[in-house]
Each structure stands twice: as C-alpha cells, then as structure tokens.
Design an enzyme around this catalytic site. Sequence first.
Site: not given
Ligand code: GUN
Length: 307
Positions: A120, A97, A53
């Site tokens: 998110d 996350q 990311k």
């Molecule tokens: N863990 C797995 N997928 C995601 C996501 O799309 N966002 C976040 N914050 N954590 C994750």
Amino acid sequence: MAQILDGKALAKDIKDELRIKINNWVSTGHRCPSLRCIIVGEDPASETYVRNKIQAATDVGIQAETIKYDASITEADLLAAIDLLNKNSDIDGILVQLPLPGTIDERKVCNAVAPEKDVDGFHIINVGQLCLDMPTMVPATALAVIEMLKRFKIETLGRNAVVVGRSKNVGMPIAMMLHSDRNHDSGLGMDATVTICHRYTPAEKLEMYCQNADIIITATGVPKLIKAHMVKPGATVIDVGITRITNEEGKTKLVGDVDYDEVSKIAGAITPVPGGVGPMTVAMLMLNTFRAAQNLRDKTALLHYKF
Ligand code: GUN
C-alpha cells in the site's frame, strides 16, 4: 466530446502484461508471489474492495488470501498478527484494509507492516522515500493516476496541475509525483506546476485554480464538485472520487467528484466513474505485490518502476 480515459481497459492490458511476467518469474524457479489482505470488522465497502483485490491477484498468478478479524480485536493482537506475516518468508505483500475500528491507531498499524512488504506504500519509510524522490512503494491509487497520465500520453512537463484533496494516501502522493523531477531516482516525477486545493480553499479560489489548470485531479468524495465552468476547454480531468449515492428511484450507484455529463463536453480527456481510476488502482496493487516479491529475492528491483 472529451477522450474517455478507459481505466478498465488499461487495467486489463496491465494485468495481461503482469500475468506474463509472473508466469516467466515462476517458470524460472521462483515461487508464486503472495499477498495477504487483512480486514477488520464488517464494513461492506471494504469487503467489496478486498474481494476485488483477491480476485485480481488470483487472475494474474499471485497467491492471495484474506485474513479476517472481528472488530473487537485489540491493537496489540493485530500488531502481533502483522509481525508474524512480516517474519514469514513465504509472504511478499501485506495490506491492511482501511478504515480500521476507532479503537485501533491506523498510523501504528501502517508502520507495523515491514516496508519492503508494504504494497500500500503507507509505511512512514515509504512515504518519506516518496517525498525524497527515492525508489519506494507508492500508494496504488496515486500510482494509478501517474500510470494513466503516462500511458495516455498526457503532457505534464511545465503544465499547470491542480490536485483537489490533500489526503495523505491519495492527494498528497499524487501531488508529490506530479511536481517532482523526472530525472530523479524514483523515475516517477512529472515536472508539472502543482496547486493543492482542499476543504479550506474558498469556492471561488477553487474555481480560479481549476480554470487555470491543464490537468485537474480530484480526490475528495464530494459528488459533482467539479462543474463545466471550472474546467479549461481541452483540459485533462482525472476523477479519483468514488461515492455511493441513492438516486430518485431508490437505486444506488457510484459517482465521482466530477459532473461527468457537463464536464465531458468541455474537457479534452476525462476518466469515467466507475471504470476509470478504480480498476487501475487494483492493477497497480498487483504491480506493487510483484515488485515486493522481486525485491525480496533481488534487492535491486525497487530501483525503478518500469512503465
Ligand atoms: N481503504 C480505501 N482505500 C484503501 C487502500 O488503497 N488501501 C487500503 N489498505 N485501504 C483502503
């Protein structure tokens, strides 16, 4: 053979478009969009996701940093750290996350991120707005699936779609956009007839629903759940599952929910794993971050996702 829906190539095109838009934004006097990714503990998969990311953000001109906490951080301290980011007008997007250590309530944490910085789309307000077809922040994975259907011109209006998996962050938002009205405010409705299958859907019923589907979207993390005999010839198959498995030679590799080798001979279009929904999810997170930055300056920016 099915058309391969190349998410990696599409993600590159979207990031190229976004880089130009962000460059224009900055050259008209705005500061760089900015993103903060919070990671708690040492989960290697989470570390890889966050690294990807940050790399994608930097690539499109978003100023991005990881904030790392030890797994022993208390819920109160994590909430306080999020609050500081919420109040910092130099920060546009915040993501925490997941998963978090069991000592921390994930729902509380998701609701602590300011909704307008919630790239998110996990905040209760953003989830609620999505369910009401209102402009909102949509979870990146779900947005990636909808964007792929649109960009690859897969017809959805009046078609039968099956979503396999009912998670609140993936299956549910996908089903929500697939069934809703394209004329409503979000601009994300796909007008399909949608069936949601999950762990308590009997195997023979899962087969039956899938066999009747024009579009199958699967997000379960169960390798090879979707086999060729379950797929209608010519159907579109979107595989959101990512599972790391170890093969006979002891090598690890990533696989999806779909038995790709056999289903790709039957389907009309199919996403590969890796290289399908995964890279598109990262690109959509960048789109959400730029939208958050625009929204903080110009309160009309959240009206529509512009495809
Ligand atoms: N863990 C797995 N997928 C995601 C996501 O799309 N966002 C976040 N914050 N954590 C994750």
